[in-house]
Design a protein around this motif. Structure first.
Motif, PDB file in Angstrom:
ATOM      1  N   VAL A 195      13.978  68.896   0.515  1.00  0.00           N
ATOM      2  CA  VAL A 195      13.104  68.889   1.770  1.00  0.00           C
ATOM      3  C   VAL A 195      13.394  69.603   2.522  1.00  0.00           C
ATOM      4  CG1 VAL A 195      12.355  67.254   3.579  1.00  0.00           C
ATOM      5  CG2 VAL A 195      12.580  66.302   1.451  1.00  0.00           C
ATOM      6  N   ALA A 196      12.522  70.310   3.368  1.00  0.00           N
ATOM      7  CA  ALA A 196      12.928  71.204   4.568  1.00  0.00           C
ATOM      8  C   ALA A 196      11.908  71.099   5.550  1.00  0.00           C
ATOM      9  CB  ALA A 196      12.523  72.647   3.972  1.00  0.00           C
ATOM     10  N   GLY A 214       5.988  71.839  10.432  1.00  0.00           N
ATOM     11  CA  GLY A 214       5.570  71.512   9.091  1.00  0.00           C
ATOM     12  C   GLY A 214       6.690  71.015   8.141  1.00  0.00           C
ATOM     13  N   LEU A 215       6.198  70.363   7.079  1.00  0.00           N
ATOM     14  CA  LEU A 215       7.216  69.687   6.282  1.00  0.00           C
ATOM     15  C   LEU A 215       7.183  70.272   4.693  1.00  0.00           C
ATOM     16  CD1 LEU A 215       6.783  66.049   7.002  1.00  0.00           C
ATOM     17  CD2 LEU A 215       8.657  67.778   7.938  1.00  0.00           C
ATOM     18  N   THR A 216       8.092  70.551   4.221  1.00  0.00           N
ATOM     19  CA  THR A 216       8.331  71.254   2.861  1.00  0.00           C
ATOM     20  C   THR A 216       8.534  70.159   1.956  1.00  0.00           C
ATOM     21  OG1 THR A 216       8.851  73.493   3.633  1.00  0.00           O
ATOM     22  CG2 THR A 216       9.618  73.137   1.232  1.00  0.00           C
ATOM     23  N   ASN A 217       7.788  70.065   0.678  1.00  0.00           N
ATOM     24  CA  ASN A 217       8.071  69.160  -0.441  1.00  0.00           C
ATOM     25  C   ASN A 217       8.007  67.780  -0.162  1.00  0.00           C
ATOM     26  OD1 ASN A 217       8.354  69.176  -3.116  1.00  0.00           O
ATOM     27  ND2 ASN A 217      10.755  69.612  -3.196  1.00  0.00           N
ATOM     28  N   MET A 218       7.183  67.205   0.969  1.00  0.00           N
ATOM     29  CA  MET A 218       6.921  65.957   1.266  1.00  0.00           C
ATOM     30  C   MET A 218       5.688  65.480   0.721  1.00  0.00           C
ATOM     31  SD  MET A 218       9.535  64.389   2.604  1.00  0.00           S
ATOM     32  CE  MET A 218       8.961  63.367   3.403  1.00  0.00           C
ATOM     33  N   SER A 219       5.002  66.501  -0.073  1.00  0.00           N
ATOM     34  CA  SER A 219       3.514  65.955  -0.581  1.00  0.00           C
ATOM     35  C   SER A 219       3.150  66.873  -1.581  1.00  0.00           C
ATOM     36  CB  SER A 219       2.461  65.851   0.509  1.00  0.00           C
ATOM     37  OG  SER A 219       1.244  65.644  -0.248  1.00  0.00           O
ATOM     38  N   SER A 220       2.235  67.175  -2.174  1.00  0.00           N
ATOM     39  CA  SER A 220       1.604  67.991  -3.255  1.00  0.00           C
ATOM     40  C   SER A 220       1.542  69.341  -2.520  1.00  0.00           C
ATOM     41  CB  SER A 220       0.485  67.372  -3.990  1.00  0.00           C
ATOM     42  OG  SER A 220      -0.648  67.087  -3.139  1.00  0.00           O
ATOM     43  N   THR A 253       3.294  60.973   4.920  1.00  0.00           N
ATOM     44  CA  THR A 253       3.651  61.912   3.855  1.00  0.00           C
ATOM     45  C   THR A 253       3.451  61.045   2.479  1.00  0.00           C
ATOM     46  OG1 THR A 253       5.905  61.319   4.010  1.00  0.00           O
ATOM     47  CG2 THR A 253       5.081  63.240   5.347  1.00  0.00           C
ATOM     48  N   SER A 254       3.613  61.660   1.482  1.00  0.00           N
ATOM     49  CA  SER A 254       3.348  61.137  -0.088  1.00  0.00           C
ATOM     50  C   SER A 254       4.560  61.829  -0.971  1.00  0.00           C
ATOM     51  CB  SER A 254       2.177  61.042  -0.681  1.00  0.00           C
ATOM     52  OG  SER A 254       1.641  62.436  -0.389  1.00  0.00           O
ATOM     53  N   PRO A 255       5.775  61.914  -0.510  1.00  0.00           N
ATOM     54  CA  PRO A 255       6.695  62.673  -1.512  1.00  0.00           C
ATOM     55  C   PRO A 255       7.072  61.994  -2.729  1.00  0.00           C
ATOM     56  CG  PRO A 255       7.773  61.284   0.217  1.00  0.00           C
ATOM     57  CD  PRO A 255       6.264  61.003   0.473  1.00  0.00           C
ATOM     58  N   THR A 256       6.984  62.761  -3.635  1.00  0.00           N
ATOM     59  CA  THR A 256       7.341  62.319  -5.117  1.00  0.00           C
ATOM     60  C   THR A 256       8.673  62.006  -5.433  1.00  0.00           C
ATOM     61  OG1 THR A 256       7.906  64.667  -5.783  1.00  0.00           O
ATOM     62  CG2 THR A 256       5.570  64.036  -6.103  1.00  0.00           C
ATOM     63  N   ALA A 257       9.219  61.309  -6.468  1.00  0.00           N
ATOM     64  CA  ALA A 257      10.437  60.746  -6.782  1.00  0.00           C
ATOM     65  C   ALA A 257      10.692  61.711  -8.069  1.00  0.00           C
ATOM     66  CB  ALA A 257      10.793  59.258  -7.087  1.00  0.00           C
ATOM     67  N   ASP A 258      11.885  62.298  -8.125  1.00  0.00           N
ATOM     68  CA  ASP A 258      12.132  63.229  -9.310  1.00  0.00           C
ATOM     69  C   ASP A 258      13.725  63.133  -9.244  1.00  0.00           C
ATOM     70  OD1 ASP A 258      13.220  64.820  -7.364  1.00  0.00           O
ATOM     71  OD2 ASP A 258      11.480  66.240  -7.648  1.00  0.00           O
ATOM     72  N   GLY A 259      14.417  64.085 -10.302  1.00  0.00           N
ATOM     73  CA  GLY A 259      15.824  63.781 -10.589  1.00  0.00           C
ATOM     74  C   GLY A 259      16.815  64.257  -9.318  1.00  0.00           C
ATOM     75  N   ASN A 260      15.876  64.947  -8.423  1.00  0.00           N
ATOM     76  CA  ASN A 260      16.769  65.535  -7.205  1.00  0.00           C
ATOM     77  C   ASN A 260      16.731  64.225  -5.947  1.00  0.00           C
ATOM     78  OD1 ASN A 260      17.532  68.077  -7.841  1.00  0.00           O
ATOM     79  ND2 ASN A 260      15.122  68.487  -7.602  1.00  0.00           N
ATOM     80  N   ALA A 264      12.384  57.302  -0.927  1.00  0.00           N
ATOM     81  CA  ALA A 264      12.785  56.909   0.263  1.00  0.00           C
ATOM     82  C   ALA A 264      13.916  57.680   0.792  1.00  0.00           C
ATOM     83  CB  ALA A 264      13.626  55.501  -0.011  1.00  0.00           C
ATOM     84  N   TYR A 265      14.551  58.547  -0.295  1.00  0.00           N
ATOM     85  CA  TYR A 265      15.530  59.471   0.224  1.00  0.00           C
ATOM     86  C   TYR A 265      14.934  60.673   0.974  1.00  0.00           C
ATOM     87  CZ  TYR A 265      19.650  62.586   0.121  1.00  0.00           C
ATOM     88  OH  TYR A 265      20.810  63.271   0.391  1.00  0.00           O
ATOM     89  N   ARG A 266      13.757  61.190   0.106  1.00  0.00           N
ATOM     90  CA  ARG A 266      13.346  62.333   0.792  1.00  0.00           C
ATOM     91  C   ARG A 266      12.664  61.896   2.194  1.00  0.00           C
ATOM     92  NH1 ARG A 266      11.823  64.176  -4.508  1.00  0.00           N
ATOM     93  NH2 ARG A 266      12.459  66.218  -4.447  1.00  0.00           N
ATOM     94  N   GLN A 267      12.147  60.623   2.519  1.00  0.00           N
ATOM     95  CA  GLN A 267      11.645  60.516   3.744  1.00  0.00           C
ATOM     96  C   GLN A 267      12.811  60.383   4.819  1.00  0.00           C
ATOM     97  OE1 GLN A 267       9.899  56.664   2.585  1.00  0.00           O
ATOM     98  NE2 GLN A 267       7.844  57.451   2.507  1.00  0.00           N
ATOM     99  N   HIS A 268      13.806  59.765   4.293  1.00  0.00           N
ATOM    100  CA  HIS A 268      15.072  59.771   5.176  1.00  0.00           C
ATOM    101  C   HIS A 268      15.521  61.170   5.610  1.00  0.00           C
ATOM    102  CE1 HIS A 268      19.344  59.243   6.735  1.00  0.00           C
ATOM    103  NE2 HIS A 268      19.464  59.927   5.650  1.00  0.00           N
TER     104      HIS A 268
END
Length: 284
Positions: A195-196, A214-220, A253-260, A264-268
């Motif tokens: 996230v950035a 602006g938010l990076t990697n919090m959606s497509s 926002t609609s962040p994805t879940a992946d191996g990183n 919930a963690y991305r929202q935090h």
């Protein structure tokens, strides 16, 4: 791995490039610096029939002052954006974000427009371009057209570019005197952002008069943290006010879940990094 076979052409003008794309059809790809496309070709995740190399078109390179905006040519390198005094003065957020892109070798070869057109939601230039209300200047068989950044990014690695169009430049409104900061979180150095946050603020008399986040990697696609912006305007530039506004960062926002990271963690992370970015931008 070795890329699949392809035809190669290196036009010397924008019109020639557009015509080459149209002639090659849907399987053609544009290449500029190649920092994003070449690895994909080597892994055979893409197998274009034709590569149209726009790196030799002089009019696509450089940064021009257009009065109330800067026009950054599509093949201007990250290094050139970093070092340009007009960017530092009028679009500090772009310099801050570009400083974090990969490593010096990539920044010397990779291009500003190439990174934007690639439309990777984890890429570091999309959110700043969106936050600064930039416009994308495109050119196709029907001539030039301009698309707002908010309408340019459509989905993962997908933009409003038509098959016969190339990105000519990015027009960035001047934000002279604004504070700016790009706060990035990744697992290892030089990796893509988990996230950035791209933040630009204008402070008058100790009060936040305007804010862009602006938010990076919090959606497509890159997204604006509108709730944060609204909560900041009119508030004193204090740590308490910034933390309260940053609490809204994950809204919409609609962040994805992946191996990183999971959702919930991305929202935090978005809330924490937004607070840090705005604090740094305001100098609190």
């Amino acid at each position: 791995m070795i890329p699949a076979a392809f035809d190669y052409t290196a036009p010397s003008t924008v019109d020639e490039a557009v015509r080459a794309l149209a002639d090659a059809g849907d399987e053609a790809k544009v290449i500029a610096g190649g920092q994003s496309l070449i690895p994909v070709l080597r892994m055979r995740l893409a197998a274009p029939s034709t590569l149209v190399d726009i790196g030799r078109i002089p009019e696509l390179r450089g940064i021009r002052d257009e009065g109330d905006a800067l026009l950054i040519g599509a093949t201007t390198t990250h290094y050139e954006v970093q070092r340009d005094p007009s960017v530092r003065e009028h679009a500090l957020l772009l310099k801050a974000a570009t400083d974090t892109v990969a490593d010096p070798q990539v920044r010397h070869r990779g291009t500003f427009g190439g990174a934007v057109a690639h439309a990777d939601p984890a890429g570091d230039l999309l959110a700043p371009v969106l936050a600064l209300d930039a416009e994308l200047v495109l050119h196709g068989l029907e001539g030039p057209r301009t698309v707002a950044a908010a309408d340019f990014f459509v989905d993962y690695f997908t933009t409003a570019l038509r098959q016969d169009e190339i990105l000519v430049g990015v027009r960035v409104p001047k934000h002279t005197g604004w504070g700016a900061h790009y706060e990035k979180f990744s697992r290892v150095a030089q990796a893509w952002s988990i996230v950035a946050v791209a933040a630009a603020v204008r402070v008058e008399g100790g009060v936040i008069a305007e804010a862009r986040v602006g938010l990076t990697n919090m959606s497509s696609v890159p997204v604006r943290a509108r709730a944060v912006e609204s909560a900041l305007v009119g508030q004193p530039a204090t740590a308490e006010a910034i933390r309260a506004a940053a609490a809204h960062a994950a809204e919409g926002t609609s962040p994805t879940a992946d191996g990183n990271a999971d959702t919930a963690y991305r929202q935090h992370l978005a809330r924490v990094l937004t607070s840090r970015a705005i604090t740094a931008a305001t100098g609190v």
